[in-house]
Write a protein that holds these residues in place. Sequence first.
Motif, PDB file in Angstrom:
ATOM      1  N   CYS A 184     -20.584  47.672 -47.273  1.00  0.00           N
ATOM      2  CA  CYS A 184     -20.931  49.010 -46.797  1.00  0.00           C
ATOM      3  C   CYS A 184     -22.330  49.361 -47.269  1.00  0.00           C
ATOM      4  O   CYS A 184     -22.563  49.461 -48.479  1.00  0.00           O
ATOM      5  CB  CYS A 184     -19.938  50.046 -47.305  1.00  0.00           C
ATOM      6  N   CYS A 187     -22.164  52.764 -49.397  1.00  0.00           N
ATOM      7  CA  CYS A 187     -21.586  52.684 -50.742  1.00  0.00           C
ATOM      8  C   CYS A 187     -22.292  51.615 -51.572  1.00  0.00           C
ATOM      9  O   CYS A 187     -22.077  51.541 -52.775  1.00  0.00           O
ATOM     10  CB  CYS A 187     -20.103  52.335 -50.673  1.00  0.00           C
ATOM     11  N   CYS A 438     -16.043  51.466 -43.185  1.00  0.00           N
ATOM     12  CA  CYS A 438     -15.728  51.807 -44.579  1.00  0.00           C
ATOM     13  C   CYS A 438     -15.028  53.164 -44.636  1.00  0.00           C
ATOM     14  O   CYS A 438     -15.167  53.986 -43.734  1.00  0.00           O
ATOM     15  CB  CYS A 438     -17.012  51.840 -45.386  1.00  0.00           C
ATOM     16  N   CYS A 440     -15.882  55.583 -46.179  1.00  0.00           N
ATOM     17  CA  CYS A 440     -16.876  56.663 -46.175  1.00  0.00           C
ATOM     18  C   CYS A 440     -17.367  56.942 -44.765  1.00  0.00           C
ATOM     19  O   CYS A 440     -18.197  57.823 -44.556  1.00  0.00           O
ATOM     20  CB  CYS A 440     -18.035  56.319 -47.105  1.00  0.00           C
ATOM     21  N   THR A 442     -18.925  54.716 -42.708  1.00  0.00           N
ATOM     22  CA  THR A 442     -20.084  53.912 -42.328  1.00  0.00           C
ATOM     23  C   THR A 442     -19.634  52.565 -41.758  1.00  0.00           C
ATOM     24  O   THR A 442     -18.685  51.968 -42.253  1.00  0.00           O
ATOM     25  CB  THR A 442     -20.957  53.661 -43.582  1.00  0.00           C
TER      26      THR A 442
END
Length: 959
Positions: A184, A187, A438, A440, A442
Amino acid sequence: MKLKSAIAYEEKWAEKWAEAKIFEADPKPGKPKIFICVPYSYQNAPLHVGHGFTYTRGDAYARFKRMQGYNVLFPWAWHWTGEAVAGTCERLKRGDQSVRKMLVEIDGVPEELLDKFTDPVFVTRYYTEENRETVKAMGLSIDWRREFHTTDLHPYYSKFIEWQYITLKNKGYITKGRHPVVWCPRCKSPTGDHDRLAGEGVSPEEYTLVYFKFGDAYLAAATLRPETIFGVTNIWINPNHEYVLIQADGKKLIVSEQAAYKLKNQTKVEILKKIPADELIGKFAETPLTGKHIPIFPADLVDPDFGSGVVYSVPAHAPYDYAGIIALKNNQERIRKYQLKELVESIKPISIIRVPGYGEFPAVEEVERLGITSDTDPRLEEATKTIYSKEFHEGVLKDNCGEYSGKTVSEARDLVKEKLIEMGLGGVMWELPEKVICRCGTETIVKIVEDQWFLKYSDPEWKEKVKEHIRNMNIYPEEARRWFLNVVDWLRDWACARKTGLGTKLPWDPDWIVETLSDSTIYPALYTISKYLNLGIIKPDQLNIDVLNYIYLGAGDPEKISSQSGIKEEILKQVREEFLYWYPVDMRISAKELVPNHLTFYIFHHVAIFEPRHWPRGIGVNGMLKIEGEKMSKSKGNFIPLKKAIEIYGADATRATLLLAAEDLDDPDWRDKNAREARNMLDVLIRICRDVVSANSNDYTRVDEWLLSTLQRKMKKITSAMEKLKTRTAFNEALYGLYNDWKWYIRRTGGRLGKAAEKFLEEWVKILAPFIPFTAEECWSMLGKSGFVSLEKWPEPREELINEDAELREDLLKNLMEDIRSITEVYGKPPKKIVIYVSSKKKRELLGKAIELKSLESKAALGNLIKWMIAEKLADKKKAPTLAKLMVDTLASLTSKYKEKTLLNVAENELEFYEESREFLEREFNANVEIYSEDQENIYDPRNKASTALPLRPGIYIE
Ligand SMILES: [Zn+2]
């Protein structure tokens, strides 16, 4: 937060179990043990009914084994590791309204707490508290003294993980190195399977970059099939996207802009300049190995986001490429714009692979067969899969493939790749076959990371040990065994640490945190000792490496370790004994989605760390729950938290619905209708208990005999299904199978309960206890029994109660009723009078004769039987064949279930039995019933039906 079940008595029993501590399990030397567990769940949301499915299966099995007399350990824990809650917290911080809405409306989080939901630790703690309530309300028979959660936020979990990773590292199972990982960019961390919003199970694939010389640079085409280079006719690029000239791999390469960005994460890349697609189209490049000059064409089929954005075309063997040629020929505008008419016309597919079932040009055949005319037709995907797989497994390269001619496709693939790289005309690019997102939010890429810590799952010796153990384990259902073996085969090294999220730091490199699937592998071993820590007998900081080496591996001198750690020697030895008593895990029950990662890792780590006698003994795998036929998801709005199901239907009805939904690898389907039905069924059970308690009868009739006999048979069936974790078969038989028997009994006795009723109900309640424990306890106490039914002995079938005669008689009666019904249906009106004719004493010999002839070939048997009937004057020439045939058929249908001796026995007293059932039949049909023996004098037989009577198959006349 307090959860209120829809069924009033459930809370009462949950409290009584807790007070009496009946699920707390301590070693009992000499008593056989069973250690059962289910994977702990991420604490990023409320538990849902899908969790409930796996848990209920585990609990039913635990309760069944406990009643069988095993000392059962069923412990519990919570998974906090990783990025599971990070995404939610981040989005909430950004003020995302949809997250707030989801938390309040679906998860039921109180509005006033939402501000605190930006803190991952608060969130995991919140859900742990809530989900513990739910697990308790579900009636799972847990030893709560052993509970823990993961990460270094827990007082001792990290000590255990540190020990695990130091042990793995010392044994050489952890390496640091350069590996492709799913990464990612936001991250700045590898994205493990359970850190993903999409793309679980997807891993990087290695593509070969094939360099086509173009001026002083090379067009780099990515392919999984480098051996097809001999069939190339042209290159494809996307005319609507920009390309770039890069310096990489010691060469100047031309790739799409997106590809350059991806390659940057895999090797050193310098972008030199942009190259518009128009500058490439219509020009020529030189094919490596063959030196052939081929044209560059525009095509929409090229995805600049995938691979290098440059594709080489093999129209004989790749459906997309052939479709691309057709599409280009049909696109006059493009042909004109790039002046490609003659060039395109000159393209002829080149056949290079011989494959059975196809002619020269497999791709051309498939595309024409499907009538495809565009290069974006979705059916191309399927056609491609078919041909690629067939060519890979059965294809052989033809004579036009240079030194590779005559080799199989699978052999040539690696050889061509190696050759290209060796000659400096090829390279490697890693790519994800599907999108991976991911947590998050992304989109991830493949990154070659330096200095990444890996678990060496590719180690051939480790793999072989794991496979050998998988071959010998108990795996339910059996078909999952093959799946596990395949997973081990393709498993590669695994990035076991990441930079962000909750967890435990790598003890030798604290910049890294052990990732979520890597710190959840051998923790069942922690359950065997966590009790001592939770009760304060051992302090968390006493749990050092030497202590754990002694407890789990028997290493070191307990006296020395005792003085060094401050744990009393006697306690140390006791803890070691406790581990030895409980380990290994006998049964781990889980959903099938965990086969490709967690469950396989679980075996790998046990094999790496523990002695063989402590490797897992059994795994039970089950399907993934759907809701009303659809996949459950929060976005679809069909997410059902387990606590909500308990509030609407009650825990037992929820358990029943889940258990009846599926077993083995089938996906269960949660339906509201089924849950309501299950809820009603529980009321029926309570009502039956009330009826039985208030009845008093000393009758013991043939129906009572039958009821107890059929119960013994069902016990056998249910027990053997449970041993194989066939929870649906077992519970269906336990609930509805036995209920149908009960209903028949009530019908037969007209509701006058006999002596068997209470005995039956008592055993029935015990049989139901593993599945619907609350209702079973309630019934048990209604029956005036003391103690918990949960602790009763599982009923064993008693051979002396099995009465085949009684069972056969009830079957005959059911057959007779069915025959009467089908006759009255023909008449279309209810009968006034039913006359039943039982065969004569003389004719009963027919049964013996038919049995005697049964071993003959069927035609001969029938012939002999007809002859015998005529000779014995049992029927005339006209009727004998029909009756003989009926006799043979009747016999065939009964001998599958009953012994011949039983048939003869029952035939002997047939008349008496039907006489006894007269009242019942009159009630059922609301008609007069008369019963005669065929050879009785003065019988009522206006239609001469008495002569149709056969042993075990009476004649019937209806008015
Ligand atoms: Zn991320």
